[in-house]
Design a protein around this motif. Structure first.
Motif, PDB file in Angstrom:
ATOM      1  N   PHE A 235       3.564  -2.457 -20.837  1.00  0.00           N
ATOM      2  CA  PHE A 235       3.751  -1.686 -22.058  1.00  0.00           C
ATOM      3  C   PHE A 235       3.051  -0.339 -21.892  1.00  0.00           C
ATOM      4  N   SER A 236       3.284   0.543 -22.836  1.00  0.00           N
ATOM      5  CA  SER A 236       2.703   1.885 -22.775  1.00  0.00           C
ATOM      6  C   SER A 236       1.770   2.109 -23.954  1.00  0.00           C
ATOM      7  N   LEU A 237       0.727   2.869 -23.734  1.00  0.00           N
ATOM      8  CA  LEU A 237      -0.237   3.134 -24.806  1.00  0.00           C
ATOM      9  C   LEU A 237       0.305   4.116 -25.834  1.00  0.00           C
ATOM     10  N   GLY A 238       1.172   5.045 -25.421  1.00  0.00           N
ATOM     11  CA  GLY A 238       1.676   6.046 -26.355  1.00  0.00           C
ATOM     12  C   GLY A 238       0.543   6.898 -26.909  1.00  0.00           C
TER      13      GLY A 238
ATOM     14  N   VAL B  35     -10.107  -0.744 -24.880  1.00  0.00           N
ATOM     15  CA  VAL B  35     -10.005   0.602 -25.449  1.00  0.00           C
ATOM     16  C   VAL B  35      -9.865   1.582 -24.293  1.00  0.00           C
ATOM     17  N   ALA B  36      -8.912   2.497 -24.400  1.00  0.00           N
ATOM     18  CA  ALA B  36      -8.703   3.525 -23.382  1.00  0.00           C
ATOM     19  C   ALA B  36      -9.127   4.876 -23.944  1.00  0.00           C
TER      20      ALA B  36
ATOM     21  N   GLY C 126      -0.044   9.920 -27.210  1.00  0.00           N
ATOM     22  CA  GLY C 126      -0.489  11.066 -26.422  1.00  0.00           C
ATOM     23  C   GLY C 126      -1.104  10.720 -25.089  1.00  0.00           C
ATOM     24  N   ALA C 127      -1.069   9.452 -24.689  1.00  0.00           N
ATOM     25  CA  ALA C 127      -1.694   9.044 -23.426  1.00  0.00           C
ATOM     26  C   ALA C 127      -0.996   9.686 -22.231  1.00  0.00           C
ATOM     27  N   GLU C 128       0.322   9.774 -22.272  1.00  0.00           N
ATOM     28  CA  GLU C 128       1.054  10.361 -21.148  1.00  0.00           C
ATOM     29  C   GLU C 128       0.786  11.862 -21.045  1.00  0.00           C
ATOM     30  N   GLU C 129       0.616  12.501 -22.201  1.00  0.00           N
ATOM     31  CA  GLU C 129       0.395  13.947 -22.206  1.00  0.00           C
ATOM     32  C   GLU C 129      -1.014  14.311 -21.737  1.00  0.00           C
TER      33      GLU C 129
ATOM     34  N   GLY D 201      -0.976   6.163 -19.004  1.00  0.00           N
ATOM     35  CA  GLY D 201      -0.980   5.268 -20.160  1.00  0.00           C
ATOM     36  C   GLY D 201      -0.140   4.021 -20.007  1.00  0.00           C
ATOM     37  N   SER D 202       0.393   3.768 -18.817  1.00  0.00           N
ATOM     38  CA  SER D 202       1.122   2.519 -18.585  1.00  0.00           C
ATOM     39  C   SER D 202       0.129   1.385 -18.354  1.00  0.00           C
ATOM     40  N   VAL D 203       0.424   0.235 -18.931  1.00  0.00           N
ATOM     41  CA  VAL D 203      -0.469  -0.929 -18.818  1.00  0.00           C
ATOM     42  C   VAL D 203       0.332  -2.094 -18.263  1.00  0.00           C
TER      43      VAL D 203
END
Length: 826
Positions: A121-124, A143-144, A126-129, A106-108
């Protein structure tokens, strides 16, 4: 020269053309089938990164390192970005050619130029999980999709705020796409998910089933204008439907046994399907066209067509523009086509040229306009010239014609031909150029460090060039290995004569590179203090920043520096800094006087300014709630001046002693008389005492404070008149003399309305003339007395005037009698 229609193909009732932009694009060793490719809009750069799901040929340990390569459309390597930040799940571009890289966690990263500078920046949400699986991009956002089918939208990159869209149902997603916010009724992004046999539309609030029955759909693609959607079914059919899913517009059966690797729109009126080496273009009503290639082909969609990329060639597939079709179509009788033929005949010196002009004379202005527009859509310089020659010939025939469009087109084509050169590789079409704008085209040249061409284009189109020079200088201070003095001299020599150049941007770049001395040198050439000061503060050049702010004379800027220094430095150091700068010290003093008394006290103490320190304590005493507290402050104020030999300080000491004495007296009076005396001046205290009947106490206070008789007489007079104490005033009238004479008594009593008592004081005004006393008697309404005063000085004329103003008959007779006594008897 080849016929311009040679590369045209008819699809249904329309023509399409495939224009070869560049050849020998990539090395033959580059296996394009093993790369993910993303192209920037408006003929911009191409980013390549290895597809992690495919096997690669081993070419040594160096080649095995992951990188993202940025190329121009002509295959020129612009930048290689080494990558070790995790698995890439999204690669795309914004409309202003920012490269977006989204990783699995989720890092951009947003690379805002082509030189490797980025923000992150990070998507947050739950993207990392859960991990990102894929991304879809539009001109200003993306959109991711996460592994749990959740969708996270980012609508802009300046201040990104990732937002979780509505939760879609569980299930396998076969393909997906999006409709940008600009083309939706809700003005938020809408995501199309192909699940089971239907399509779900997901926005910020809901996931709606469009209830289709012919899925699963292996590809979903939305047209550039957001009005149409392409669906590729499992049995090889291509559907084109409206984006509201209410109308099916066309259907095409590809008869392919395998699913195409990519489906893109070619403008807004046809769809392109790509397999490994085969391309189908499907036009309206299911009409199709097929192209075959020797190697793997990639599709890069743009607003008015699609770029086809292989190792060997870069081509642009688009619908033939209407103006171009009208001019060049076989058998066309359009006025523009006839005008173009007339130029050809003119070059052959044939009389048919004149016949052609006569034929279209009534529509000649329309023909000229169409030739100009058609020239813009041509990539061949030969046909550009021919069309512009035709327009010029037509203009020469007309008596009146506005040539602005002709001149603008000539300028535009010169710019387009320059940037389309293979050494630059910006393959813009005319429509893309208009959408991009010249200023943004120049910015793309700057990002590629094509400074000379950027300057020439800017000067040619009358655009500002300061950003170009600043970017050049910024890169020089970053990358040059020369010593700092030489770099500064080179930059200043180049930019000294350029208008609008901001040295603070260059200096900041130098400071960011760790070249603080160079940054300071460059800032000396920045004429605007407002640009110098913030950077100097960030460089911790505090003293220099304050001096620059003072030199500017801008008080707001000086305050800005002072506030920064006050929050940063110990108070003693801050005051030492002010001690040699009177203007800064004065500003701190004025500001502290209104808002920060403790700071003002410390400032006076640091500067050994005893008198202002004492005055500050005096002001504080006035605000204290109780008398003992007031006395304590006054004692401190007096103590502050104890060692001073300054005459002004000695005077202040005496005044403070008197103030303490008065305060004690007022405190006693307030307790004894149950009235508010504290806070009054000496005069007001005496006035209040006399008005309330305590004249003896007032006399004692006058004696104690050595108040002059004259001042006390004025206070007593005003107090007695205010209290209407006529008896005491009458007693005063019996005195032989007054410290303020008797006229003030007369005026005050008369003003209070007591004419009788006022008359008592007229006779005591011996220092006035008889005429003046006469006027005073008149004011009291005693005209007879006024006449008697005039008789004493034998003023017959005065009596005559007085007689004229007298109203009562008895008074008139008395005045006549007095006049007769003064006139000689006959």
């Amino acid at each position: 020269m080849a016929n311009p229609t040679a590369d045209w193909e008819r699809v249904g009732d329309r023509f399409y053309r495939k224009v070869k932009l560049y050849d020998a694009v990539f090395d033959q060793d580059l296996e394009l089938e093993n790369y993910v490719i993303a192209g920037a809009p408006y003929g911009g750069a191409i980013a390549l990164c290895r597809d992690e799901e495919k096997i690669h040929t081993y070419r040594g340990s160096q080649a095995a390192k992951t990188s993202i390569d940025v190329y121009s459309c002509s295959g020129k390597l612009v930048r290689r970005i080494n990558w070790d930040k995790g698995s890439i799940r999204g690669l795309g571009w914004s409309e202003d050619e920012k490269l977006l890289i989204v990783t699995k966690d989720g890092s951009v990263r947003c690379y805002y130029d082509l030189q490797g500078d980025f923000t992150q920046f990070s998507l947050g949400n739950g993207a990392e999980e859960h991990g990102v699986t894929s991304c879809r991009f539009w001109s200003t956002g993306f959109v991711a999709m996460l592994s749990n089918n959740h969708l996270i939208a980012v609508s802009h990159y300046i201040e990104p705020r990732p937002k979780l869209l509505a939760i879609p149902p569980d299930g396998t997603i076969h393909s997906w796409s999006l409709i940008p916010p600009a083309y939706t009724l809700s003005r938020s992004v809408e995501v199309l998910l192909a699940m089971d046999k239907t399509i779900y539309v997901v926005d910020t609030s809901d996931a709606e089933d469009r209830i289709l029955q012919d899925g699963p759909f292996k590809h979903v693609s939305v047209s550039p204008n957001g009005r149409f959607v392409t669906l590729y079914t499992e049995d090889g059919k291509v559907w084109v439907i409206s984006s509201d899913f209410q109308k099916k517009l066309s259907e095409y059966d590809s008869k392919a046994k395998t699913v195409p690797k990519d489906v893109q729109w070619c403008g807004n009126n046809s769809v392109v399907l790509a397999w490994e080496d085969e391309v189908h273009m499907v036009g309206p009503n299911g009409a199709a066209l097929k192209y075959y290639y020797d190697g793997w082909v990639h599709l890069l969609a743009d607003i008015d067509g699609v770029r086809l990329i292989t190792n060997d060639i870069c081509e642009f597939l688009q619908k033939v523009p209407e103006d171009t079709e009208e001019v060049f179509k076989l058998g066309s009788t359009a006025p523009a086509s006839v005008l173009l033929d007339a130029v050809d005949q003119l070059e052959k010196k044939s009389p048919k040229a004149d016949d052609n002009i006569k034929l279209i004379r009534s529509n000649l202005d329309e023909a000229i306009d169409m030739c100009i527009r058609a020239a813009g859509h041509e990539y061949s310089s030969h046909w550009q010239k021919q069309l512009l020659k035709a327009a010029s010939f037509g203009k020469s025939v007309l008596d009146l014609y506005n040539s602005d469009d002709f001149v603008n087109m000539c300028e535009t084509l010169r710019v387009l031909n320059a940037v389309r050169d293979y050494r630059i590789g910006l393959s813009l079409s005319y429509d893309e150029y208009l959408r991009l704008t010249p200023a943004k085209l120049v910015q793309r040249l700057i990002n590629r460090q094509e400074y000379l061409l950027a300057i020439r284009v800017s000067e040619y189109l009358r655009l500002p060039t300061d950003k170009i020079y600043v970017h050049w200088a910024t890169q020089k201070v970053r990358n040059s290995t020369a010593d700092e003095d030489a770099i500064c001299a080179a930059v200043v020599a180049k930019l000294a004569s350029k208008r609008g150049v901001s040295f603070d941007t260059i200096a900041r770049a130098a400071y960011d590179e760790g070249r603080a001395h160079l940054a300071t040198q460059l800032l000396n050439h920045e004429p605007r203090a407002g640009k110098q000061v913030p950077l100097l503060l960030s460089m911790e050049e505090d003293t220099l920043a304050l001096d620059k702010a003072i030199e500017s004379g801008d008080t707001d800027l000086i305050f800005f520096v002072l506030l920064h220094l006050k929050s940063k430095l110990p108070l003693a150091s801050f005051f030492r800094l002010l001690s040699t700068r009177p203007l800064a010290s004065a500003l701190v003093e004025s500001s502290a006087a209104a808002n920060d008394a403790p700071l003002l006290k410390d400032l006076y103490y640091q500067d050994d300014r005893l008198l202002p320190s004492s005055n500050l304590l005096l002001s504080s005493a006035l605000t204290q709630p109780t008398t003992p507290q007031k006395l304590d402050k006054l004692k401190l104020a007096a103590k502050t001046l104890a060692d001073s030999k300054d005459p002004a300080a000695l005077f202040h000491q005496r005044a403070l002693a008197d103030a303490q004495s008065l305060l004690r007296v007022q405190d006693a009076l307030s307790r004894d008389l149950d009235a508010a005396y504290i806070g009054l001046s000496l005069n007001a205290t005496l006035h209040t005492l006399i008005r309330t009947g305590y004249s003896k106490r007032a006399l004692k206070i006058q004696s104690d404070f050595h108040l002059s008789e004259k001042s006390f007489a004025w206070i007593r007079l005003r107090a007695l008149v205010a209290a209407r104490n006529w008896g005491e005033l009458e007693e005063l009238s019996k005195a032989r003399r007054s410290a303020i004479a008797w006229e003030p008594y007369f005026n005050a009593v008369l003003g209070a309305g007591n004419t009788k008592l006022a008359g008592v004081f007229v006779g005591k005004c011996t220092g006035l003339t008889a005429q003046e006393r006469s006027e005073m008697w008149v004011k009291c309404g005693m005209v007879g007395k006024a006449g008697e005063e005039l008789v004493k000085v034998k003023d017959v004329e005065g009596l005559e005037r007085l007689k004229e103003t007298a109203g009562e008959s008895g008074v008139v007779l008395e005045l006549e009698r007095l006049i007769k006594t003064l006139r000689p008897k006959r």
